[in-house]
Scaffold this active site. Structure first.
Site, PDB file in Angstrom:
ATOM      1  N   TYR A  90       7.569   3.523  16.056  1.00 46.43           N
ATOM      2  CA  TYR A  90       8.468   3.616  17.200  1.00 46.43           C
ATOM      3  C   TYR A  90       7.660   3.952  18.454  1.00 46.43           C
ATOM      4  O   TYR A  90       6.911   4.938  18.484  1.00 46.43           O
ATOM      5  CB  TYR A  90       9.527   4.689  16.953  1.00 46.43           C
ATOM      6  CG  TYR A  90      10.396   4.930  18.159  1.00 46.43           C
ATOM      7  CD1 TYR A  90      11.297   3.937  18.591  1.00 46.43           C
ATOM      8  CD2 TYR A  90      10.322   6.103  18.886  1.00 46.43           C
ATOM      9  CE1 TYR A  90      12.075   4.130  19.712  1.00 46.43           C
ATOM     10  CE2 TYR A  90      11.109   6.304  20.007  1.00 46.43           C
ATOM     11  CZ  TYR A  90      11.991   5.308  20.418  1.00 46.43           C
ATOM     12  OH  TYR A  90      12.764   5.498  21.542  1.00 46.43           O
ATOM     13  N   HIS A 129      13.191   1.670  22.725  1.00 44.36           N
ATOM     14  CA  HIS A 129      14.390   1.581  23.557  1.00 44.36           C
ATOM     15  C   HIS A 129      14.003   1.198  24.977  1.00 44.36           C
ATOM     16  O   HIS A 129      13.001   1.692  25.498  1.00 44.36           O
ATOM     17  CB  HIS A 129      15.110   2.930  23.599  1.00 44.36           C
ATOM     18  CG  HIS A 129      15.768   3.322  22.308  1.00 44.36           C
ATOM     19  ND1 HIS A 129      15.116   4.092  21.366  1.00 44.36           N
ATOM     20  CD2 HIS A 129      16.995   3.033  21.800  1.00 44.36           C
ATOM     21  CE1 HIS A 129      15.915   4.277  20.329  1.00 44.36           C
ATOM     22  NE2 HIS A 129      17.062   3.634  20.560  1.00 44.36           N
ATOM     23  N   ASN A 134      16.800  -3.032  32.919  1.00 48.18           N
ATOM     24  CA  ASN A 134      15.372  -3.109  33.234  1.00 48.18           C
ATOM     25  C   ASN A 134      14.846  -4.457  32.723  1.00 48.18           C
ATOM     26  O   ASN A 134      14.184  -4.549  31.708  1.00 48.18           O
ATOM     27  CB  ASN A 134      14.642  -1.938  32.573  1.00 48.18           C
ATOM     28  CG  ASN A 134      13.200  -1.844  33.036  1.00 48.18           C
ATOM     29  OD1 ASN A 134      12.693  -2.753  33.696  1.00 48.18           O
ATOM     30  ND2 ASN A 134      12.546  -0.752  32.690  1.00 48.18           N
ATOM     31  N   ALA A 137      11.066  -5.201  32.165  1.00 48.06           N
ATOM     32  CA  ALA A 137      10.516  -4.624  30.934  1.00 48.06           C
ATOM     33  C   ALA A 137      10.885  -5.494  29.734  1.00 48.06           C
ATOM     34  O   ALA A 137      10.051  -5.789  28.878  1.00 48.06           O
ATOM     35  CB  ALA A 137      11.034  -3.208  30.735  1.00 48.06           C
ATOM     36  N   TYR A 156      20.332   7.620  26.861  1.00 52.20           N
ATOM     37  CA  TYR A 156      19.800   8.619  27.801  1.00 52.20           C
ATOM     38  C   TYR A 156      20.924   9.546  28.213  1.00 52.20           C
ATOM     39  O   TYR A 156      22.099   9.210  28.063  1.00 52.20           O
ATOM     40  CB  TYR A 156      19.205   7.922  29.032  1.00 52.20           C
ATOM     41  CG  TYR A 156      18.118   6.925  28.693  1.00 52.20           C
ATOM     42  CD1 TYR A 156      16.855   7.361  28.297  1.00 52.20           C
ATOM     43  CD2 TYR A 156      18.355   5.553  28.755  1.00 52.20           C
ATOM     44  CE1 TYR A 156      15.849   6.452  27.986  1.00 52.20           C
ATOM     45  CE2 TYR A 156      17.357   4.647  28.444  1.00 52.20           C
ATOM     46  CZ  TYR A 156      16.104   5.096  28.054  1.00 52.20           C
ATOM     47  OH  TYR A 156      15.124   4.216  27.742  1.00 52.20           O
TER      48      TYR A 156
END
Lengths: 177, 872
Positions: A90, A129, A134, A137, A156
């Site tokens: 991760y 994540h 975004n 990204a 978040y």
């Protein structure tokens, strides 16, 4: 966390390559990583985050990037055990200081982790994540053959947009889309 | 050591005696003692055996018995050279060289040609710099055994040290003449020739030295030195045309050698002197033009050389030339990212115009980079680090010219750009330090330290900054991170870590102003430094034989010269001055306290309260003393316990420090005498240092040795007649003399009268006039004004206000921080005017807003808690 945005290539791209090098995280330089993350991410990570990372004796999935011997970027991952010997990697953070972006540093950091994964037959997936919205990204990871998965609500807690995409890739790790 | 004399023992015991000597030489001490005891059973008064047993006991740490036995041995057999020799060896092992020399002389009376003793004697003589005696002994040895090469060269060195160059050259020559065929050892032969060359050169016979050098070219193995020396001699003989190609050849080998550059420049300029660091005022137009051409050429030939690009910055006079030179020099390391770049530019700040140009260039570069990422006149986009390094340079520039606020703002921008670079935090810490914010400086440096825990340099820096901020405990913990575990204090002592001892000593001195118990700790550190220097002197000993044997004669002579002046080293001077100041404070403090108590007493305290206070004080003193003794006793017990625990581990026991806190050092009966010991060394080795003489004067006044004070003042006046400290010392001396006038012995009064003119105070001139004249001459220099004001208060206390006006009239924006602090203290204490001090302090605060000293107390304590400013 989101990675640095990869836009068009910088005119300094070629010349910059020979100034880039990589290193390992140790208890001696972990404070520099903290300074880096403070500058790059809106989230403040706990002391435990750093002690766990730096005290890990095997640094296959954590790499630091240096530009003219100055730390300017880092990728930090953790290993999540699955059934049997299998595990997932991760990506907790990947980031490059703003003035040093668009020089291919983030790309090389991710590439290093992917190479490490490809050498481990038990590694079944690498994932992370990314904040919803975004897009740069998301495009960045797509370029590496990652797939966009489901949305996690309220991943978040203190940002404007709190939802996140799960983005993941399964073997073969070194193939691109 | 063998005895040639019949030692008065029957053959069996004589054999045993020989065994004792053998056991001693092979370090088989137990066997040696056993054999000695066997002899002594039969002949309890046999002198030489007694001595030998003593010598062996000395080696197994039974010192008292050793001395007893050896002395008895000498008494029993006063004509035995063995007994005397052993006595000398015993003293030598305790570093009592003068005593040892006496014993050796005693031994030689009975056996004048004993080579072993003569050799031992000569080593002590050179160690003690009894050069006269050294020459004699070595001559004696040479006549005894001229076949030994070492005897020749030690004799030559002895003559050399006496500056008898002709004699030394002749000795080397005479030895050369005895050589036949090819030398056995190339290196030693080559060193011998170079030593001879050194003698010729030092004798001022440059032409002979050059001829000699050229004649032995093929025998010299140190080719580089041969080239360097030849170039230097040719240049000194003004044969510039011949020297020039040699310097160019040398530069080809190493273009970064500043000495070669200086030599080449001198040749090109036809100058008599080679200059490594040009001062702006030394360069005229013609020189600049010639050097400019030379360096254009050198830069072309040595494109990678930093020095070839750096030196033009020193000699460039013309603004345009300097600008171009700057760009040529700064750009490559700027692009590469060299953190120490500014340190290399700092010497240029001696010239104000150059400093201004540097600032202007950096500002232009920054503006251009901010606009389009390019440097002026360049087409390429710079790497992201370039703007950050330009900001760092510019910040250091502002700091250097005293603009702390702009410096901090600029360095913060650099940190924002690259927050992972610890060098930037170090620079920021230094800027805080220059702004007088020592606590923030220390905090910021510690932050930098945490960013690389493997870096000893930054660890050292952080420690130093903590000590500057009087954070002694933190500093001790920090330095311990890089010393051997558990054994911190003695480890730093063993490593002769003097910068640390000096800094912590000075921190204790500052702390002692409020808590006198720190004086001992300060003294402890300063005496440690003193011990290191004693050790450095001591360490020569082994080299007296070693260097001759290895034929490193040039290095040997240079080492001896270095040792002769080593007590003039800045570290020693700082330690000695620190110690003297502490001793003076130890004498003054009780007096000051008593005066303060009396003053307080007069104003408000009742008799009862006073009694209470005094008894309290007495109790406190008694308690402190008892504690010191207790600590000492504990240390002694611990020492014993440790000794017992270690037992026979084979390693010699390390003596345990019985006074780790220096309490005993601070409670000596005669602090002024102790201070005088340090002072005498300073007077001998640091006579050019003004403070040597002002301290000498202060010390002499307290000892009421007025002629010594006078002598110190004369020396100080000769060095710096206009210095405020000298003026202060002079006036304070004369004030004291006026006070003592009635009881002064007439001879002293007469000498004083006769010398007044020599210390700038001719008879008939009142102190007030003297002070006024000084003030007038100083033309408003702040340090002088402050000194004059403080003195005026002492001379004429009635005119307090006029003196105070002198201080308050100073413009705080033009004062250095140190002087501002002094002015403020003067107002607050000597003048006792809190309001004036506060008003003045407010003005200083505007100029030095960050300085700890001028912060209101509540701001300061809050600042520390919040980690204000230092962290982000």
């Amino acid at each position: 966390m989101p990675a640095d945005a990869e836009g068009e290539k910088d005119s300094r791209y070629e010349a910059a390559q020979k100034l880039i090098s990589f290193g390992e995280l140790t208890p001696k330089n972990v404070e520099q990583l903290r300074k880096l993350n403070l500058a790059v991410f809106p989230v403040k990570y706990s002391d435990k985050f750093y002690t766990d990372l730096s005290s890990n004796p095997v640094q296959l999935y954590t790499h630091l990037a240096y530009f003219t011997d100055i730390m300017v970027g880092a990728i930090c991952c953790r290993v999540e055990s699955q059934d049997g010997a299998a595990f997932k990697v991760y990506i907790m953070t990947i980031g490059v200081l703003a003035p040093y972006r668009r020089l291919g540093i983030g790309k090389q950091l991710l590439q290093k982790v992917l190479e490490a994964c490809s050498l481990q037959p038990d590694c079944v997936e690498i994932y992370l994540h990314v904040q919803v919205g975004n897009d740069s990204a998301v495009d960045f990871y797509k370029g590496f053959g990652f797939e966009v998965g489901s949305i996690v609500k309220d991943y978040y807690t203190r940002l404007d947009v709190n939802d996140a995409h799960i983005i993941s890739k399964r073997p073969p790790f070194l193939s691109t889309s | 050591m063998t005895s040639t004399r019949e030692n008065g023992l029957p053959s069996k015991e004589a054999g045993l005696f020989k065994q004792i000597v053998k056991h001693y030489e092979t370090k088989q001490y137990k066997k040696g003692i056993k054999a000695a005891d066997t002899v002594l059973k039969k002949f309890p008064d046999h002198g030489e055996t007694l001595s030998m047993k003593g010598l062996i006991l000395n080696c197994v740490d039974r010192k008292a018995e050793a001395y007893e036995l050896v002395r008895k041995g000498v008494k029993m057999d006063i004509k035995s050279h063995v007994c005397w020799h052993v006595y000398g060896l015993l003293y030598r092992s305790d570093r009592e060289y003068l005593q040892a020399i006496k014993c050796y002389r005693g031994a030689l009376r009975h056996d004048p040609d004993n080579m072993q003793i003569l050799r031992d004697l000569s080593m002590l003589q050179v160690q003690m710099r009894d050069l006269e005696g050294f020459v004699q002994t070595r001559q004696h040895l040479l006549t005894l055994k001229p076949t030994n090469k070492n005897n020749w060269f030690t004799f030559a060195v002895a003559a050399h040290l006496m500056n008898r160059y002709d004699k030394a050259v002749n000795i080397v020559k005479a030895h050369e003449d005895t050589l036949e065929g090819t030398p056995e050892n190339d290196y030693e032969h080559s060193e011998m020739l170079l030593y001879k060359n050194m003698l010729l050169e030092e004798d001022g016979q440059l032409q002979e030295a050059l001829d000699h050098l050229e004649s032995c070219e093929k025998d010299i193995v140190d080719r580089l030195f041969w080239l360097e020396k030849r170039a230097q001699l040719l240049r000194q003989l003004n044969r510039h045309a011949d020297a020039e190609p040699l310097y160019r050849q040398l530069l080809k080998r190493n273009p970064e050698h500043v000495g070669y550059h200086a030599g080449l420049q001198a040749c090109v300029l036809g100058a008599g002197r080679a200059i490594e660091n040009w001062m702006p005022e030394e360069v005229d137009e013609a020189t600049e033009a010639k050097l400019k051409v030379l360096y254009a050429e050198l830069q072309h030939h040595h494109p990678k050389s930093t020095v070839c690009r750096r030196l033009p910055l020193d000699f460039a006079r013309d603004g345009a030339h300097f600008r171009i030179a700057c760009k040529t020099y700064i750009l490559p390391p700027l692009r590469k990212g060299v953190p120490s770049l500014f340190a290399d530019l700092k010497p240029l700040y001696r010239s104000k115009p150059k400093a201004e140009v540097l600032g202007a260039i950096l500002e232009e570069w920054l503006k251009s980079l901010e606009a389009d990422g390019k440097l002026p006149g360049e087409s390429r986009h710079e790497m992201p680090t370039v703007i950050m390094w330009v900001r760092a340079l510019l910040a250091q520039h502002y700091d250097q010219v005293g603009e702390s606020a702009r410096a901090l703002a600029q360095i913060d921008l650099a940190i924002q750009h690259t927050p992972t670079l610890l060098d930037l935090y170090m620079l920021k810490a230094r800027m805080y330090k220059h702004a007088g914010a020592l606590l923030q400086a220390s905090e910021c440096m510690n932050l930098a330290r945490q960013m690389d825990l493997a870096d000893r340099y930054i660890n050292t820096k952080a420690t130093r900054y903590m000590l500057r901020a009087n954070q002694v405990d933190e500093a001790q913990k920090t330095i311990a991170l890089f010393t051997k575990d558990g054994d911190q204090k003695s480890n730093l002592f063993d490593m002769q870590c003097m910068w640390y001892e000096l800094e912590i000593g000075q921190a204790y001195c500052r702390l002692a102003r409020t808590d006198a118990s720190h004086y001992g700790r300060a003294l402890k550190q300063f005496t440690s430094v003193d011990k290191h220097f004693t050790d450095i002197i001591e360490d020569q000993f082994d080299f007296h034989t070693y260097c001759i044997r290895k034929m490193t004669l040039r290095a040997y002579v240079n080492m001896l010269r270095m040792e002769d002046t080593v007590h003039g080293h800045a570290y020693y001077v700082r330690a000695a001055m620190g110690a003297i100041e502490v001793y003076i404070a130890l004498v003054d403090k009780p007096k000051q306290d008593a005066a303060a108590a009396a003053a307080a007493d007069e104003s408000q305290m009742s008799a009862g309260e006073r009694k209470k206070l005094e008894s309290k004080k007495r109790k406190a003193e008694a308690k402190a003393k008892a504690e010191a003794e207790e600590a000492k006793a504990k240390a002694a017990v611990a020492a014993k316990a440790e000794k017992g625990a270690k037992g026979n581990k084979g390693k010699p026991d390390k003596p345990v420090d019985e006074d780790p806190e220096g309490a005993a050092l601070a409670s000596v009966d005669d602090p002024l005498e102790k201070a005088s010991v340090f002072l005498r060394t300073l007077q001998q080795h640091a006579p050019k240092n003004l403070r040597t003489h002002t301290l000498a004067c202060a010390l002499a006044l307290r000892k009421k040795r007025y002629l010594l004070a006078l002598r110190a003042l004369r020396r100080a006046v000769a060095l710096a007649p206009a210095d405020p400290d000298v003026h202060t010392a002079t006036v304070e001396f004369l004030l004291e003399m006026d006070k003592e006038a009635a009881i002064l012995p007439p001879t002293i009064a007469r000498v004083l009268e006769a010398n007044r003119a020599a210390i700038g105070a001719p008879p008939g001139k009142s102190l007030e006039e003297l002070n006024k004249a000084f003030l007038l001459k100083a033309e408003g220099a702040p340090a002088a004004v402050l000194a004059a004001a403080a003195l005026q208060l002492q001379i004429a206390p009635a005119q307090k206000d006029a003196a105070k006006a002198l201080v308050t009239s100073l413009d705080p924006s033009k004062l250095s921080l140190a002087l501002a602090v002094r002015a403020h203290t003067l107002l607050a204490t000597s003048f006792g005017d809190a309001a004036a001090a506060e008003a003045f302090g407010a003005k200083v605060r505007a100029r030095y807003p960050l300085a700890d000293y001028f912060q209101p107390p509540e701001v300061l304590s809050q600042g520390i808690q919040d980690g204000k400013g230092a962290s982000e």
